[in-house]
Design a protein around this motif. Sequence first.
Motif, PDB file in Angstrom:
ATOM      1  N   ASP A 188      -6.023   4.976  -8.065  1.00 30.68           N
ATOM      2  CA  ASP A 188      -6.838   4.321  -9.090  1.00 30.68           C
ATOM      3  C   ASP A 188      -6.582   2.816  -8.985  1.00 30.68           C
ATOM      4  N   PRO A 189      -7.565   2.027  -8.567  1.00 28.82           N
ATOM      5  CA  PRO A 189      -7.331   0.587  -8.374  1.00 28.82           C
ATOM      6  C   PRO A 189      -6.779  -0.118  -9.610  1.00 28.82           C
ATOM      7  N   SER A 190      -7.132   0.380 -10.798  1.00 31.05           N
ATOM      8  CA  SER A 190      -6.672  -0.275 -12.029  1.00 31.05           C
ATOM      9  C   SER A 190      -5.181  -0.060 -12.269  1.00 31.05           C
ATOM     10  N   GLN A 191      -4.556   0.881 -11.549  1.00 31.05           N
ATOM     11  CA  GLN A 191      -3.140   1.168 -11.776  1.00 31.05           C
ATOM     12  C   GLN A 191      -2.251   0.836 -10.579  1.00 31.05           C
ATOM     13  N   LEU A 192      -2.847   0.360  -9.507  1.00 30.45           N
ATOM     14  CA  LEU A 192      -2.070   0.061  -8.300  1.00 30.45           C
ATOM     15  C   LEU A 192      -1.437  -1.321  -8.420  1.00 30.45           C
ATOM     16  N   SER A 193      -0.102  -1.366  -8.451  1.00 35.16           N
ATOM     17  CA  SER A 193       0.603  -2.643  -8.525  1.00 35.16           C
ATOM     18  C   SER A 193       0.848  -3.182  -7.125  1.00 35.16           C
ATOM     19  N   ALA A 194       1.297  -4.417  -7.061  1.00 37.34           N
ATOM     20  CA  ALA A 194       1.581  -5.036  -5.760  1.00 37.34           C
ATOM     21  C   ALA A 194       2.701  -4.288  -5.037  1.00 37.34           C
ATOM     22  N   ASP A 195       3.736  -3.876  -5.760  1.00 39.44           N
ATOM     23  CA  ASP A 195       4.840  -3.148  -5.140  1.00 39.44           C
ATOM     24  C   ASP A 195       4.386  -1.793  -4.614  1.00 39.44           C
ATOM     25  N   GLU A 196       3.529  -1.128  -5.379  1.00 37.60           N
ATOM     26  CA  GLU A 196       3.039   0.184  -4.946  1.00 37.60           C
ATOM     27  C   GLU A 196       2.152   0.054  -3.716  1.00 37.60           C
ATOM     28  N   ARG A 197       1.320  -0.970  -3.696  1.00 42.39           N
ATOM     29  CA  ARG A 197       0.485  -1.190  -2.515  1.00 42.39           C
ATOM     30  C   ARG A 197       1.361  -1.480  -1.297  1.00 42.39           C
ATOM     31  N   GLU A 198       2.411  -2.259  -1.489  1.00 40.61           N
ATOM     32  CA  GLU A 198       3.305  -2.579  -0.377  1.00 40.61           C
ATOM     33  C   GLU A 198       3.961  -1.318   0.167  1.00 40.61           C
ATOM     34  N   ASN A 199       4.342  -0.394  -0.725  1.00 41.48           N
ATOM     35  CA  ASN A 199       4.943   0.856  -0.266  1.00 41.48           C
ATOM     36  C   ASN A 199       3.947   1.685   0.539  1.00 41.48           C
ATOM     37  N   LEU A 200       2.707   1.759   0.074  1.00 44.78           N
ATOM     38  CA  LEU A 200       1.673   2.474   0.824  1.00 44.78           C
ATOM     39  C   LEU A 200       1.438   1.819   2.179  1.00 44.78           C
ATOM     40  N   GLU A 201       1.425   0.497   2.196  1.00 45.19           N
ATOM     41  CA  GLU A 201       1.195  -0.219   3.452  1.00 45.19           C
ATOM     42  C   GLU A 201       2.316   0.021   4.456  1.00 45.19           C
ATOM     43  N   SER A 202       3.540   0.204   3.974  1.00 47.33           N
ATOM     44  CA  SER A 202       4.646   0.451   4.895  1.00 47.33           C
ATOM     45  C   SER A 202       4.421   1.758   5.660  1.00 47.33           C
ATOM     46  N   TYR A 203       3.876   2.769   4.985  1.00 50.14           N
ATOM     47  CA  TYR A 203       3.550   4.023   5.672  1.00 50.14           C
ATOM     48  C   TYR A 203       2.356   3.852   6.601  1.00 50.14           C
ATOM     49  N   ALA A 204       1.326   3.179   6.110  1.00 49.41           N
ATOM     50  CA  ALA A 204       0.120   2.994   6.915  1.00 49.41           C
ATOM     51  C   ALA A 204       0.418   2.195   8.182  1.00 49.41           C
ATOM     52  N   ASN A 205       1.314   1.221   8.089  1.00 48.63           N
ATOM     53  CA  ASN A 205       1.687   0.430   9.265  1.00 48.63           C
ATOM     54  C   ASN A 205       2.548   1.229  10.236  1.00 48.63           C
ATOM     55  N   ALA A 206       3.361   2.134   9.705  1.00 49.57           N
ATOM     56  CA  ALA A 206       4.280   2.895  10.554  1.00 49.57           C
ATOM     57  C   ALA A 206       3.611   4.083  11.231  1.00 49.57           C
ATOM     58  N   TYR A 207       2.609   4.673  10.578  1.00 54.68           N
ATOM     59  CA  TYR A 207       1.993   5.901  11.098  1.00 54.68           C
ATOM     60  C   TYR A 207       0.500   5.684  11.326  1.00 54.68           C
ATOM     61  N   GLN A 208       0.190   5.265  12.535  1.00 54.30           N
ATOM     62  CA  GLN A 208      -1.188   4.955  12.900  1.00 54.30           C
ATOM     63  C   GLN A 208      -1.719   5.834  14.028  1.00 54.30           C
ATOM     64  N   ASP A 209      -0.891   6.734  14.522  1.00 50.01           N
ATOM     65  CA  ASP A 209      -1.356   7.647  15.552  1.00 50.01           C
ATOM     66  C   ASP A 209      -2.529   8.473  15.009  1.00 50.01           C
ATOM     67  N   PRO A 210      -3.602   8.649  15.783  1.00 51.34           N
ATOM     68  CA  PRO A 210      -4.758   9.422  15.293  1.00 51.34           C
ATOM     69  C   PRO A 210      -4.411  10.833  14.844  1.00 51.34           C
ATOM     70  N   TRP A 211      -3.297  11.373  15.342  1.00 51.45           N
ATOM     71  CA  TRP A 211      -2.909  12.737  14.977  1.00 51.45           C
ATOM     72  C   TRP A 211      -1.822  12.771  13.907  1.00 51.45           C
ATOM     73  N   GLN A 212      -1.402  11.645  13.430  1.00 47.39           N
ATOM     74  CA  GLN A 212      -0.479  11.585  12.284  1.00 47.39           C
ATOM     75  C   GLN A 212      -0.605  10.211  11.627  1.00 47.39           C
ATOM     76  N   SER A 213      -1.738  10.016  10.991  1.00 49.24           N
ATOM     77  CA  SER A 213      -2.023   8.716  10.369  1.00 49.24           C
ATOM     78  C   SER A 213      -1.866   8.793   8.854  1.00 49.24           C
ATOM     79  N   PHE A 214      -1.567   7.638   8.284  1.00 49.62           N
ATOM     80  CA  PHE A 214      -1.413   7.530   6.825  1.00 49.62           C
ATOM     81  C   PHE A 214      -2.517   6.616   6.308  1.00 49.62           C
ATOM     82  N   ILE A 215      -3.262   7.117   5.338  1.00 47.29           N
ATOM     83  CA  ILE A 215      -4.447   6.416   4.826  1.00 47.29           C
ATOM     84  C   ILE A 215      -4.363   6.365   3.301  1.00 47.29           C
ATOM     85  N   ALA A 216      -4.668   5.220   2.732  1.00 50.15           N
ATOM     86  CA  ALA A 216      -4.762   5.091   1.272  1.00 50.15           C
ATOM     87  C   ALA A 216      -6.108   4.447   0.942  1.00 50.15           C
ATOM     88  N   VAL A 217      -6.848   5.071   0.018  1.00 52.50           N
ATOM     89  CA  VAL A 217      -8.189   4.596  -0.330  1.00 52.50           C
ATOM     90  C   VAL A 217      -8.352   4.631  -1.842  1.00 52.50           C
TER      91      VAL A 217
END
Length: 232
Positions: free
Chosen positions: A156-185
């Motif tokens: 929910d964009p209205s509840q996503l804080s900067a720290d929470e986004r950073e945590n999601l980004e750490s996974y998305a940056n680490a796991y980008q393989d097409p067969w094990q990717s991390f996506i947040a939308v």
Amino acid sequence: MPSCDKCDASFESEDDYRLHRREAHGEDVGPIEGPPRENRLGSRVPGSTRSLAFGVVFLLSVAVTIYVTMFMGQGGANQVALPEHGNDTIVSQVQTEQATSIEHVPEDADVNYSTVPPTGGRHYSSTVSAGVYSDPQSYGALVHSLEHGAVVVYYDPSQLSADERENLESYANAYQDPWQSFIAVPNPQADPDAAYVLTAWEKRLTMDEYDPATVRAFTAEYLGRGPENPVR
């Protein structure tokens, strides 16, 4: 002029003679007055000074190793390294939803899902790449990513804080393989049931508040284990 009774070398002073006996013959001749003299290799360095220098170099090397390991490792991968499976207490709360189909359909086909965000069913041939997105993405493409082993987090964009986004980004940056990717939308629903919905193929877990331990456990359990080509 003193001379050495072991090798017949001669010296200009007693200090030189005693220094020679210590260095050439390993004799304990007591303290030698005055500063160390120059030898052919340059200035002599007292043992305590050498030890201090080696200690400083060692500590610096350790610090550099820790820095590289903890903060510079492969896009943050080391910070979000996953165990083989997630915490049982958290994983036991995951809902299992049987997918009605694994059919790939054209991009212009209608794909309707009985539960949203979806965790399986008919989907497009396209996928969504790893990343944290600010705009909603197609359900049809996201479901195909799930089939490939992705974990997709709807927030929910209205509840996503900067720290929470950073945590999601750490996974998305680490796991980008097409067969094990991390996506947040962002969740496209106007009034989502929960602030965060974690999805994998046929799996769903909701969070009213962001919990890094829950995200880690869910990702550890399901990332890279999609039905099309499991890699974990």
